[in-house]
Design an enzyme around this catalytic site. Structure first.
Site, PDB file in Angstrom:
ATOM      1  N   ARG A  34       0.847  -1.201   0.000  1.00  0.00           N
ATOM      2  CA  ARG A  34       0.000   0.000   0.000  1.00  0.00           C
ATOM      3  C   ARG A  34       0.884   1.254   0.000  1.00  0.00           C
ATOM      4  NH1 ARG A  34      -3.202  -3.449   3.588  1.00  0.00           N
ATOM      5  NH2 ARG A  34      -2.408  -2.493   5.500  1.00  0.00           N
ATOM      6  N   LYS A 125     -12.238  14.663   5.494  1.00  0.00           N
ATOM      7  CA  LYS A 125     -13.383  14.166   4.719  1.00  0.00           C
ATOM      8  C   LYS A 125     -14.257  13.259   5.577  1.00  0.00           C
ATOM      9  CE  LYS A 125     -14.015  10.408   1.964  1.00  0.00           C
ATOM     10  NZ  LYS A 125     -13.767   9.458   0.870  1.00  0.00           N
ATOM     11  N   LYS A 208     -18.666  17.873  -1.413  1.00  0.00           N
ATOM     12  CA  LYS A 208     -18.288  16.772  -2.315  1.00  0.00           C
ATOM     13  C   LYS A 208     -19.532  15.940  -2.606  1.00  0.00           C
ATOM     14  CE  LYS A 208     -15.216  12.775  -2.751  1.00  0.00           C
ATOM     15  NZ  LYS A 208     -13.841  12.310  -2.584  1.00  0.00           N
TER      16      LYS A 208
END
Ligand code: 13P
Length: 329
Positions: A34, A125, A208
């Protein structure tokens, strides 16, 4: 975050989501793979400096270091981009409302935001998920999600972190564009009402949202011009002018559709908000495939990322064309 010609790279897949993406390209998902994959994105010269205003990270990534020991957050900053962080704990079943969820993660949020600020995050977020199916969404699920989004946004602003407010109406079903429009209008009106009640400063958020778009399994798919017309009409009726920027999620649209639709929306300008992308899949599908876990493919993956970032950067200004896609291919 919404500078002209730039948008946001959503690289905040949870460990379970990135595992699904890696499974599809035959790569084992480990902390090192990752890290390698995200490091190659953040080291992509061109895309990062010219087209990526900010990068949304996952908790693991904001703490990781590149192979040479540089924190990944520094790589993003060195490219002139802003590090951000996903702070929600995911969508969990809402008891009493079969098929619906509410996003969790408010407990301890103030303390976590403080730590993330120290680690370099300047925006955050939180994603609320609203599904469309027979009988859903209910007004209750919409309200519960909007309240959580507003409380999250208030915590962010108290911590000097810009909240990305993401109420995502999923495009997984077979519903029409009109049904998506109707549900998204209800969701956005509820979200802005809760933001007001929670004393969130609208000048300091980025919205968003999803576009007004037909479900992926719908018989009739709308053209970019139809998506753009409906989306702009929708926002004009329910997104306050105080909001500085709107950065769309891609939500399962193909790479090309996500770019073409964003471009068509910006061609309807001038609009009262900056309108750009905050794409996960539509920016990363091509580089992931090109990389496929092989160190020898890093340059090809970076070329693929550069291309999608440039195409979406043009779409954010209404200057993209299909000819440019072909010229680069
Ligand atoms: P997609 O663009 O893949 O929908 O991801 C954006 C995102 O951050 C969803 O929360």
């Amino acid at each position: 975050m919404v500078a002209r010609g730039k948008g946001i790279l959503a690289a905040d897949e949870s460990s379970s989501t990135i595992k699904k993406r890696f499974d599809a390209i035959g790569v084992e998902s480990t902390p090192d793979t990752r890290r390698d994959y995200r490091e190659l994105l953040f080291r992509t010269t061109g895309a990062m400096q010219r087209h990526i205003s900010g990068v949304i990270l996952y908790d693991e990534t904001i703490r990781q270091k590149a192979v040479d020991g540089t924190p990944l957050v520094r790589l993003i900053e060195q490219a002139g981009s802003i590090p951000g962080i996903k702070v929600d704990a995911g969508a969990k079943p809402l008891p009493g409302f079969p098929g619906e969820t509410v996003t969790e993660g408010l407990d301890g949020l103030a303390g976590r935001l403080k730590e993330y600020y120290e680690l370099g995050a300047r925006f955050a977020k939180w994603r609320a998920v609203i599904d469309i199916a027979p009988g859903i969404p209910t007004a209750t699920a919409i309200k519960a999600n909007a309240q959580a989004l507003a409380r999250y946004a208030a915590h962010c602003q108290a911590a000097d972190i810009v909240p990305i407010v993401e109420p995502e109406v999923l495009m997984d079903g077979d519903h029409s564009l009109e049904r998506c429009y109707e549900v998204t209008e209800h969701v956005l009106r509820t979200v802005f009402s809760e933001l007001y009640d929670m004393r969130v400063m609208l000048e300091g958020i980025v919205l968003k949202p999803n576009m007004a778009i037909a479900g992926i399994k719908a018989q009739r798919q709308a053209s970019p011009d139809e998506v753009a017309e409906a989306t702009v009409r929708l926002f004009r009726t329910c997104v306050p002018l105080a909001v500085p920027g709107i950065a769309f999620l891609s939500g399962g649209q193909s790479d090309l559709a996500a770019t073409a639709n964003l471009d068509a929306i910006n061609r309807l300008g001038p609009l009262p908000w900056s309108i750009t992308f905050s794409y996960g899949r539509a920016l990363q599908a091509a580089p992931q495939k090109a990389w496929s876990g092989k160190p020898g493919n890093v340059a090809a993956a970076q070329a693929a990322f550069n291309h999608r970032a440039r195409m979406n950067g043009l779409a954010a200004m209404g200057q993209w064309s299909e000819a440019l896609e072909k010229a680069a291919a």
